[in-house]
Write a protein that holds these residues in place. Structure first.
Motif, PDB file in Angstrom:
ATOM      1  N   MET A 384     -36.655 -10.653   8.289  1.00 48.08           N
ATOM      2  CA  MET A 384     -36.787 -11.880   7.469  1.00 48.08           C
ATOM      3  C   MET A 384     -35.834 -11.454   6.126  1.00 48.08           C
ATOM      4  SD  MET A 384     -40.083 -13.488   5.686  1.00 48.08           S
ATOM      5  CE  MET A 384     -40.901 -13.373   7.056  1.00 48.08           C
ATOM      6  N   VAL A 385     -36.035 -10.535   5.574  1.00 48.28           N
ATOM      7  CA  VAL A 385     -35.181  -9.967   4.398  1.00 48.28           C
ATOM      8  C   VAL A 385     -33.889  -9.610   4.306  1.00 48.28           C
ATOM      9  CG1 VAL A 385     -37.563  -9.941   2.875  1.00 48.28           C
ATOM     10  CG2 VAL A 385     -36.520  -7.754   3.931  1.00 48.28           C
ATOM     11  N   SER A 386     -33.485  -9.221   5.720  1.00 45.01           N
ATOM     12  CA  SER A 386     -32.336  -8.234   5.874  1.00 45.01           C
ATOM     13  C   SER A 386     -30.775  -8.879   5.306  1.00 45.01           C
ATOM     14  CB  SER A 386     -32.250  -7.569   7.111  1.00 45.01           C
ATOM     15  OG  SER A 386     -32.276  -8.983   8.123  1.00 45.01           O
ATOM     16  N   GLY A 387     -30.918 -10.397   5.562  1.00 37.59           N
ATOM     17  CA  GLY A 387     -29.830 -10.885   5.057  1.00 37.59           C
ATOM     18  C   GLY A 387     -29.947 -11.813   4.045  1.00 37.59           C
ATOM     19  N   VAL A 388     -30.626 -11.273   2.998  1.00 39.05           N
ATOM     20  CA  VAL A 388     -30.851 -12.071   1.664  1.00 39.05           C
ATOM     21  C   VAL A 388     -30.207 -11.414   0.530  1.00 39.05           C
ATOM     22  CG1 VAL A 388     -32.503 -12.865  -0.027  1.00 39.05           C
ATOM     23  CG2 VAL A 388     -33.512 -12.835   2.317  1.00 39.05           C
ATOM     24  N   ASP A 389     -29.605 -12.417  -0.450  1.00 40.05           N
ATOM     25  CA  ASP A 389     -28.808 -11.770  -1.524  1.00 40.05           C
ATOM     26  C   ASP A 389     -29.747 -10.848  -2.241  1.00 40.05           C
ATOM     27  OD1 ASP A 389     -28.376 -12.500  -4.749  1.00 40.05           O
ATOM     28  OD2 ASP A 389     -26.714 -12.309  -3.522  1.00 40.05           O
ATOM     29  N   PHE A 393     -33.605 -10.699  -3.074  1.00 34.99           N
ATOM     30  CA  PHE A 393     -34.058  -9.845  -2.161  1.00 34.99           C
ATOM     31  C   PHE A 393     -35.677  -9.208  -2.583  1.00 34.99           C
ATOM     32  CE2 PHE A 393     -34.599  -5.449  -0.606  1.00 34.99           C
ATOM     33  CZ  PHE A 393     -34.653  -5.606   0.820  1.00 34.99           C
ATOM     34  N   LEU A 394     -35.339  -8.882  -3.928  1.00 32.08           N
ATOM     35  CA  LEU A 394     -36.851  -8.064  -4.472  1.00 32.08           C
ATOM     36  C   LEU A 394     -37.749  -8.949  -4.509  1.00 32.08           C
ATOM     37  CD1 LEU A 394     -34.707  -5.607  -6.844  1.00 32.08           C
ATOM     38  CD2 LEU A 394     -36.075  -5.170  -4.938  1.00 32.08           C
ATOM     39  N   PRO A 395     -37.798  -9.997  -5.236  1.00 33.09           N
ATOM     40  CA  PRO A 395     -38.861 -11.117  -5.104  1.00 33.09           C
ATOM     41  C   PRO A 395     -39.501 -11.530  -3.656  1.00 33.09           C
ATOM     42  CG  PRO A 395     -37.288 -11.699  -6.793  1.00 33.09           C
ATOM     43  CD  PRO A 395     -36.575 -10.707  -5.891  1.00 33.09           C
ATOM     44  N   LEU A 489     -38.771  -7.403 -11.243  1.00 33.14           N
ATOM     45  CA  LEU A 489     -38.146  -6.865 -10.179  1.00 33.14           C
ATOM     46  C   LEU A 489     -36.565  -7.615 -10.365  1.00 33.14           C
ATOM     47  CD1 LEU A 489     -40.461  -7.365  -7.315  1.00 33.14           C
ATOM     48  CD2 LEU A 489     -39.652  -5.200  -7.957  1.00 33.14           C
ATOM     49  N   ALA A 490     -36.286  -8.789 -10.992  1.00 32.10           N
ATOM     50  CA  ALA A 490     -35.161  -9.257 -11.019  1.00 32.10           C
ATOM     51  C   ALA A 490     -34.502  -8.836 -12.120  1.00 32.10           C
ATOM     52  CB  ALA A 490     -35.464 -10.955 -11.453  1.00 32.10           C
ATOM     53  N   VAL A 491     -34.993  -8.272 -13.247  1.00 29.48           N
ATOM     54  CA  VAL A 491     -34.657  -7.688 -14.389  1.00 29.48           C
ATOM     55  C   VAL A 491     -34.252  -6.350 -13.951  1.00 29.48           C
ATOM     56  CG1 VAL A 491     -35.147  -6.783 -16.663  1.00 29.48           C
ATOM     57  CG2 VAL A 491     -35.863  -9.185 -16.518  1.00 29.48           C
ATOM     58  N   GLY A 492     -34.984  -5.526 -13.291  1.00 28.73           N
ATOM     59  CA  GLY A 492     -34.661  -4.146 -12.808  1.00 28.73           C
ATOM     60  C   GLY A 492     -33.401  -4.129 -11.956  1.00 28.73           C
ATOM     61  N   TYR A 493     -33.009  -5.203 -11.081  1.00 30.17           N
ATOM     62  CA  TYR A 493     -32.227  -5.099 -10.217  1.00 30.17           C
ATOM     63  C   TYR A 493     -30.879  -5.425 -11.083  1.00 30.17           C
ATOM     64  CZ  TYR A 493     -28.646  -7.199  -7.168  1.00 30.17           C
ATOM     65  OH  TYR A 493     -27.284  -7.637  -6.454  1.00 30.17           O
ATOM     66  N   LEU A 494     -30.898  -6.307 -12.033  1.00 33.13           N
ATOM     67  CA  LEU A 494     -29.734  -6.795 -13.090  1.00 33.13           C
ATOM     68  C   LEU A 494     -29.492  -5.514 -14.030  1.00 33.13           C
ATOM     69  CD1 LEU A 494     -30.698 -10.436 -14.175  1.00 33.13           C
ATOM     70  CD2 LEU A 494     -28.945  -9.664 -12.126  1.00 33.13           C
ATOM     71  N   VAL A 495     -30.297  -4.931 -14.650  1.00 35.24           N
ATOM     72  CA  VAL A 495     -30.319  -3.742 -15.282  1.00 35.24           C
ATOM     73  C   VAL A 495     -29.681  -2.675 -14.533  1.00 35.24           C
ATOM     74  CG1 VAL A 495     -31.150  -2.030 -17.129  1.00 35.24           C
ATOM     75  CG2 VAL A 495     -31.924  -4.725 -17.025  1.00 35.24           C
TER      76      VAL A 495
END
Length: 495
Positions: A384-389, A393-395, A489-495
């Motif tokens: 389900m999550v393998s092809g997500v941006d 992806f993280l959320p 999680l979104a902030v962790g990905y961006l940072v």
């Protein structure tokens, strides 16, 4: 028409066992190959056969398991680990009527350590209550905390949350309900407040688990990263989540205190658990014997927390501690042999229902494992999550772990089953592996607020609060915690 009454915890659990059994007829059976360590060798169990190889780092690397050999050698990873890209469908193993009948029985067998712990705690409380020191001590504490009970709520939630984030404190909270319930009721709160304080506090710790060895460290090891990576995100979750849940419980408690009609339990015929505080005793001075009993009572819990957090204790040691403390209490108050045994059995009987619920809940996992659908569910989730941006992806993965935790309510079990597979996806999607660990921690901790397979039903049984009332109480802070977790999680990905 009679007003609908929500089923009791046993009925809820049996319905879920039946639904799990039905799922074994509808879903294909399947599993991932697993790797386990045994005396210097790796055992790789697949669909067709089992292979034994000399344990080495090169074997782990060849299987795309980003884990250190030393973790196996030191005994930090003891359970089988799923191997990425090895999912295979198995011969169907549907669970029929007899499996449904046996599930709670097998669950009780597998949960005997926790069940015995709960029963011995009940016996310990029964002996202490027989001394009369319980009522006098609670009355004295209630008198001293009069008008400041809300700070007791804050202190309890903070301490339990710290226990949750450091050593996974949750089952241990069951021992504290007999202490807090009479105090909170005397303060004008309802029976939801002690659950919110104790169980809510433990969930704060699990969702912001910074160094929890059973959750964060095992998940980090299974994903192949140091547990120190991503710790600031978990610290942020711990602080912000703590503020949200503590504020929510406090506002509810004060609202009920001002107007009992605001209680979610108002007009519900619920039996009050444990002994109520006796107002005639609130001004009595505690004598030396009572003070000694109270010190022994409190010291027992202090030793329990220290033993679990620092000495590696688990249920066997904790159970022995409460048994020995009960014997000491009996000697101090000079209970006769028959009186001691009767008080101990009466206390254990009060928690028998709670103990059995723990065993029946384990039956859910047994049905799914015997039906071999746990691996299928995990495979669906990873696809389900393998092809997500990456940013999404993280959320989404956090929500996937939230769902998986419903089926696999063991923190270490879910980590070892899922993290090698989800960790491998991190490289494909371009997401830092430590954020995969954080998504797991946040999602697992969030599900612990409500999963029937966890400790919430035994906790609610301690205070006779229906499960549907708890769901009505907790959905708002859960939603806020979910939003906070996704943002972190979104902030962790961006940072």
């Amino acid at each position: 028409m009679k007003k609908f009454k929500f089923p009791n915890p046993f009925t809820v659990l049996y319905i879920i066992i039946i639904l799990s059994a039905i799922a074994t007829f509808l879903m294909p059976a399947g599993s991932f190959s697993t790797l386990s360590y045994d005396a210097g060798n790796f055992l790789i169990e697949g669909k067709e056969n089992t292979v034994s190889l000399k344990a080495s780092q090169s074997v782990l690397d060849s299987l795309n398991l980003k884990m250190e050999l030393s973790k196996f050698e030191e005994g930090k990873i003891r359970k089988p680990v799923s191997i990425p890209n090895t999912y295979a469908e198995m011969e169907s193993s549907p669970q029929g009527v007899m499996a449904i009948v046996y599930a709670p029985i097998k669950g009780i067998y597998e949960s005997i350590d926790i069940i015995l712990f709960v029963l011995i705690i009940g016996g310990f409380i029964g002996v202490f209550t027989a001394s009369g020191a319980f009522d006098r001590g609670l009355a004295s504490l209630s008198e001293k905390m009069k008008g400041r009970e809300k700070w007791l709520i804050v202190a309890v939630m903070v301490l339990v949350a710290i226990g949750g984030t450091t050593f996974g404190m949750q089952e241990e909270t069951i021992a504290f309900y007999p202490i807090l319930v009479p105090i909170f009721l005397a303060a004008g709160y309802d029976l939801i407040v002690p659950v919110g304080a104790l169980y809510g506090g433990s969930c704060i710790g699990l969702m912001g688990a910074m160094i929890n060895p059973f959750e964060t460290i095992i998940a980090s090891d299974a994903a192949g990263v140091s547990w120190t990576l991503g710790i600031y995100s978990r610290l942020t979750m711990f602080i912000l989540g703590g503020i949200v849940v503590i504020t929510y419980v406090l506002r509810y408690a004060e609202k009920v205190k001002k107007d009992p009609k605001q209680s979610l339990l108002y007009n519900m015929d619920i039996k009050q658990p444990f002994s109520a505080l006796k107002k005639t005793e609130q001004t009595e001075k505690l004598n030396l014997k009572t003070q000694l009993l109270l010190v022994l009572f409190g010291l027992t819990f202090v030793i329990m927390v220290y033993g679990v957090s620092s000495l590696g204790w688990w249920f066997e040691e904790m159970t022995a501690l409460f048994l020995v403390s009960a014997l000491f209490l009996g000697l101090i108050i000079r209970l006769g042999e028959n009186a001691f045994v009767n008080a101990f059995i009466a206390g254990a009987k009060d928690l028998l229902g709670v103990a059995l619920i723990i065993g029946v809940a384990r039956g859910i996992t047994i049905v799914m494992n015997d039906g071999q659908i746990s691996g299928t569910i995990l495979n669906y989730a990873s696809n389900m999550v393998s092809g997500v941006d990456g940013l999404v992806f993280l959320p989404v993965l956090m929500l996937v772990f939230f769902v998986l935790a419903f089926f696999i309510s063991s923190s270490s079990g879910l980590a070892l089953v899922s993290m090698p597979i989800m960790g491998a996806l991190a490289n494909v999607v371009g997401v830092p592996t430590e954020e995969i660990v954080n998504a797991y921690v946040f999602g697992f901790g969030l599900m612990m607020f409500i999963t029937p397979a966890g400790i919430i039903l035994p906790s609610l049984s301690m205070v006779n609060v229906p499960y549907n009332v708890w769901l009505k109480f907790v959905w708002r802070p859960m939603l806020m915690m979910a939003v906070i977790g996704m943002a972190i999680l979104a902030v962790g990905y961006l940072v």
